[in-house]
Scaffold this active site. Sequence first.
Site, PDB file in Angstrom:
ATOM      1  CG  ASP A 110     -45.960 113.420  20.011  1.00  0.00           C
ATOM      2  OD1 ASP A 110     -46.512 112.777  18.933  1.00  0.00           O
ATOM      3  OD2 ASP A 110     -46.000 112.056  20.714  1.00  0.00           O
ATOM      4  CG  ASP A 168     -44.410 108.310  14.395  1.00  0.00           C
ATOM      5  OD1 ASP A 168     -44.041 108.388  13.627  1.00  0.00           O
ATOM      6  OD2 ASP A 168     -45.480 108.221  15.290  1.00  0.00           O
TER       7      ASP A 168
HETATM    8  N1  GLY Z   1     -47.054 108.615  17.220  1.00  0.00           N
HETATM    9  C1  GLY Z   1     -46.990 107.349  17.342  1.00  0.00           C
HETATM   10  C2  GLY Z   1     -47.606 106.074  17.203  1.00  0.00           C
HETATM   11  O1  GLY Z   1     -47.596 106.172  16.046  1.00  0.00           O
HETATM   12  O2  GLY Z   1     -47.923 104.520  17.157  1.00  0.00           O
END
Ligand code: GLY
Length: 393
Positions: A110, A168
């Site tokens: 992330d 994501d």
């Molecule tokens: N990246 C985590 C979410 O969208 O919840």
Amino acid sequence: MKKLLLLCVAGILISCASNQNTCALLDHALSVAGKQLLSMDSVADTTSGVLRSWDGEGYKIMPHTDWTCGFYPGTLWLYYQLTGQEKFCALAKKYTARLSDIPALTDTHDLGFMVFCSYGKQQECLRDSVSAAAILKAAESLASRFNEKIGLIRSWDFGPWNYPVIIDNMMNLEMLFWASEQSGVSKYRQIAIQHADKTMLNHFREDASSYHVVSYNDDGTVESKGTFQGYSDDSRWARGQAWGLYGYTMCFRHTGFERYLAHARRIAELILAQESIPEDGIPYWDYDSPDIPDTARDASAAAITASALLELCEYVSDEDATRYERYAKNILCSLSAEPYLAMPGSNGYFILKHSTGAASLGSEIDVPLNYADYYYLEAVGRFARRNNINFKK
Ligand code: GLY
């Protein structure tokens, strides 16, 4: 001919009036946002951790390495860009500086969210060397999660999957493109392209909707396709569709590859045609939840979608741009008023209400989320730029 001219003039007048209304709505929403962001500082300043959400009684406080740690500083930077108010620049700097150890992390994918939404925005505003160094360091850390044989960046280090990749993760590629452009090191860009290409191949269904989690075997073949935060393996988790739209639009910006633009457009058309999305443009948390309409919305998915569409507008014909912008504007108008916009002093000082983090896990249902606020302000900025609206007073 006269009639046609009159109709044209009437059309322009109506559109100007409607833009004036939108402008006034956004102006009011920004004044609320400014108050909320300042009040949030009074809590965040003395909290060691990330204020990710609020359940009506207390905060959901995450460790400072949480994937959402960049959003409050990023939202402050966005507000500073929009309004030019120096006090937000000072606050944004303060909270960005608190993330100085994040770029070295290698146990998370992330890093794009964490570093590019904070230091990335600081870099945009200040062009400073501290930000540039932080982003380049984070790009190197993220690149360490790329497996040559599989051809993708690994997402999670937890769970039952052999090599999970979530949709994501498309969002983290922006930082890699930037790092290559800045440093001249082509490795980051090549990793981003390989990741985007293989995700395009395996994450998407015939209708351009995406799975949330695709896991790979060590030889690069697919182990499984399914979900973690969506309603079911085959359903269409609303935020996942938004991440995909945003991701491929951004990949087109950095590469000029027509395949990314075509893919982003297919996702956009899927979203625009979605009958389960209510008139106000704010989707339920999963397009396919069987509990619609008695289930939670996800304002964060709407904000991400609006921001992505407002970029996609720039790359398509006038006719399509008009459709995409109309859709995005409807979302922005909805989010800028009740029931989504918070009253100043309420909602744990978050700007937006009614987002959903992970309904499938019974977590963060119908709450504010720090990333909904971030993408909302980003979308407001993109809308303002397209329409020559100036919020600096
Ligand atoms: N990246 C985590 C979410 O969208 O919840």
